[in-house]
Design a protein around this motif. Structure first.
Motif, PDB file in Angstrom:
ATOM      1  N   MET A   5       0.822  -1.190   0.000  1.00  0.00           N
ATOM      2  CA  MET A   5       0.000   0.000   0.000  1.00  0.00           C
ATOM      3  C   MET A   5       0.867   1.255   0.000  1.00  0.00           C
ATOM      4  N   TYR A   6       2.113   1.122   0.407  1.00  0.00           N
ATOM      5  CA  TYR A   6       3.016   2.264   0.479  1.00  0.00           C
ATOM      6  C   TYR A   6       3.186   2.979  -0.855  1.00  0.00           C
ATOM      7  N   ASP A   7       2.937   2.280  -1.960  1.00  0.00           N
ATOM      8  CA  ASP A   7       3.129   2.899  -3.268  1.00  0.00           C
ATOM      9  C   ASP A   7       1.847   3.486  -3.853  1.00  0.00           C
ATOM     10  N   LEU A   8       0.766   3.508  -3.085  1.00  0.00           N
ATOM     11  CA  LEU A   8      -0.483   4.106  -3.553  1.00  0.00           C
ATOM     12  C   LEU A   8      -0.490   5.601  -3.278  1.00  0.00           C
ATOM     13  N   THR A   9      -1.201   6.326  -4.115  1.00  0.00           N
ATOM     14  CA  THR A   9      -1.431   7.741  -3.828  1.00  0.00           C
ATOM     15  C   THR A   9      -2.491   7.835  -2.734  1.00  0.00           C
ATOM     16  N   ALA A  10      -2.624   8.992  -2.137  1.00  0.00           N
ATOM     17  CA  ALA A  10      -3.650   9.192  -1.109  1.00  0.00           C
ATOM     18  C   ALA A  10      -5.040   8.953  -1.714  1.00  0.00           C
ATOM     19  N   PHE A  11      -5.256   9.399  -2.948  1.00  0.00           N
ATOM     20  CA  PHE A  11      -6.546   9.194  -3.606  1.00  0.00           C
ATOM     21  C   PHE A  11      -6.819   7.702  -3.792  1.00  0.00           C
ATOM     22  N   GLN A  12      -5.825   6.952  -4.221  1.00  0.00           N
ATOM     23  CA  GLN A  12      -5.998   5.515  -4.401  1.00  0.00           C
ATOM     24  C   GLN A  12      -6.296   4.833  -3.072  1.00  0.00           C
ATOM     25  N   ARG A  13      -5.633   5.263  -2.028  1.00  0.00           N
ATOM     26  CA  ARG A  13      -5.869   4.699  -0.698  1.00  0.00           C
ATOM     27  C   ARG A  13      -7.298   5.004  -0.246  1.00  0.00           C
ATOM     28  N   ASP A  14      -7.745   6.238  -0.445  1.00  0.00           N
ATOM     29  CA  ASP A  14      -9.122   6.592  -0.095  1.00  0.00           C
ATOM     30  C   ASP A  14     -10.122   5.767  -0.903  1.00  0.00           C
ATOM     31  N   LEU A  15      -9.833   5.586  -2.157  1.00  0.00           N
ATOM     32  CA  LEU A  15     -10.689   4.789  -3.031  1.00  0.00           C
ATOM     33  C   LEU A  15     -10.760   3.347  -2.536  1.00  0.00           C
ATOM     34  N   LEU A  16      -9.636   2.798  -2.145  1.00  0.00           N
ATOM     35  CA  LEU A  16      -9.590   1.440  -1.622  1.00  0.00           C
ATOM     36  C   LEU A  16     -10.437   1.329  -0.349  1.00  0.00           C
ATOM     37  N   TYR A  17     -10.330   2.302   0.544  1.00  0.00           N
ATOM     38  CA  TYR A  17     -11.110   2.293   1.778  1.00  0.00           C
ATOM     39  C   TYR A  17     -12.612   2.351   1.480  1.00  0.00           C
ATOM     40  N   VAL A  18     -13.009   3.178   0.527  1.00  0.00           N
ATOM     41  CA  VAL A  18     -14.429   3.290   0.188  1.00  0.00           C
ATOM     42  C   VAL A  18     -14.940   1.981  -0.404  1.00  0.00           C
ATOM     43  N   ILE A  19     -14.163   1.366  -1.273  1.00  0.00           N
ATOM     44  CA  ILE A  19     -14.566   0.074  -1.847  1.00  0.00           C
ATOM     45  C   ILE A  19     -14.741  -0.958  -0.736  1.00  0.00           C
ATOM     46  N   ALA A  20     -13.828  -0.951   0.224  1.00  0.00           N
ATOM     47  CA  ALA A  20     -13.908  -1.901   1.336  1.00  0.00           C
ATOM     48  C   ALA A  20     -15.152  -1.664   2.188  1.00  0.00           C
ATOM     49  N   GLY A  21     -15.608  -0.428   2.261  1.00  0.00           N
ATOM     50  CA  GLY A  21     -16.732  -0.085   3.121  1.00  0.00           C
ATOM     51  C   GLY A  21     -18.097  -0.212   2.490  1.00  0.00           C
ATOM     52  N   LEU A  22     -18.137  -0.391   1.186  1.00  0.00           N
ATOM     53  CA  LEU A  22     -19.419  -0.508   0.483  1.00  0.00           C
ATOM     54  C   LEU A  22     -19.581  -1.926  -0.055  1.00  0.00           C
ATOM     55  N   ASP A  23     -20.812  -2.301  -0.347  1.00  0.00           N
ATOM     56  CA  ASP A  23     -21.118  -3.635  -0.860  1.00  0.00           C
ATOM     57  C   ASP A  23     -21.132  -3.621  -2.386  1.00  0.00           C
ATOM     58  N   GLN A  24     -20.066  -4.094  -3.000  1.00  0.00           N
ATOM     59  CA  GLN A  24     -19.907  -4.177  -4.451  1.00  0.00           C
ATOM     60  C   GLN A  24     -20.344  -2.891  -5.170  1.00  0.00           C
ATOM     61  N   PRO A  25     -19.698  -1.770  -4.819  1.00  0.00           N
ATOM     62  CA  PRO A  25     -20.093  -0.508  -5.441  1.00  0.00           C
ATOM     63  C   PRO A  25     -19.701  -0.456  -6.918  1.00  0.00           C
ATOM     64  N   HIS A  26     -20.448   0.333  -7.673  1.00  0.00           N
ATOM     65  CA  HIS A  26     -20.102   0.602  -9.065  1.00  0.00           C
ATOM     66  C   HIS A  26     -19.405   1.961  -9.108  1.00  0.00           C
ATOM     67  N   GLY A  27     -18.858   2.283 -10.252  1.00  0.00           N
ATOM     68  CA  GLY A  27     -18.046   3.486 -10.376  1.00  0.00           C
ATOM     69  C   GLY A  27     -18.729   4.762  -9.943  1.00  0.00           C
ATOM     70  N   LEU A  28     -19.995   4.937 -10.332  1.00  0.00           N
ATOM     71  CA  LEU A  28     -20.683   6.175  -9.982  1.00  0.00           C
ATOM     72  C   LEU A  28     -20.953   6.283  -8.483  1.00  0.00           C
ATOM     73  N   ALA A  29     -21.210   5.153  -7.829  1.00  0.00           N
ATOM     74  CA  ALA A  29     -21.393   5.172  -6.370  1.00  0.00           C
ATOM     75  C   ALA A  29     -20.085   5.590  -5.689  1.00  0.00           C
ATOM     76  N   LEU A  30     -18.976   5.082  -6.194  1.00  0.00           N
ATOM     77  CA  LEU A  30     -17.671   5.466  -5.648  1.00  0.00           C
ATOM     78  C   LEU A  30     -17.411   6.945  -5.884  1.00  0.00           C
ATOM     79  N   LYS A  31     -17.734   7.402  -7.074  1.00  0.00           N
ATOM     80  CA  LYS A  31     -17.548   8.807  -7.434  1.00  0.00           C
ATOM     81  C   LYS A  31     -18.335   9.705  -6.478  1.00  0.00           C
TER      82      LYS A  31
END
Length: 95
Positions: A1-27
C-alpha cells in the motif's frame, strides 16, 4: 500500500466499506468527502491501478456497469496500514 497515492488509498477504503459498489457510487462517495467533483478521468484510471495491483476485483454487473470488491490482499493491506497508523497515533492523540 506504500506505493499508492492518497486518492488511491481513499478509493480502496471506500470500496472496502461498500457492498460491491459501481463506479458512480464510488464517485459520489468520494465527491462528498473531497467536497468537489471527481472527474471520470481521475476515477477510472485509479480504479484500474487498484485492480492491476490485485487490491480490488472488478466484475461486470451489466454491459455498461462494473462492480468493485476488495480482494483478500486489499483487506490485508488495509489491516497492515491501520496497524502502522495506530502505532503512531495512539500516543499522540488524547481524548
Amino acid at each position: 500500500m506504500y506505493d499508492l497515492t492518497a486518492f488511491q488509498r481513499d478509493l480502496l477504503y471506500v470500496i472496502a466499506g461498500l457492498d460491491q459498489p459501481h463506479g458512480l457510487a464510488l464517485k459520489e462517495e468520494l465527491e462528498t468527502y473531497y467536497e468537489g467533483e471527481i472527474h471520470h478521468g481521475r476515477l477510472y484510471p485509479n480504479l484500474d491501478t487498484l485492480v492491476e495491483k490485485g487490491l480490488v476485483s472488478k466484475s461486470s454487473k451489466d454491459r455498461r456497469t462494473n462492480e468493485y470488491t476488495i480482494s483478500n490482499r486489499g483487506e490485508r493491506e488495509i489491516e497492515t496500514r491501520q496497524k502502522w497508523e495506530q502505532k503512531y497515533l495512539s500516543d499522540s492523540i488524547t481524548t
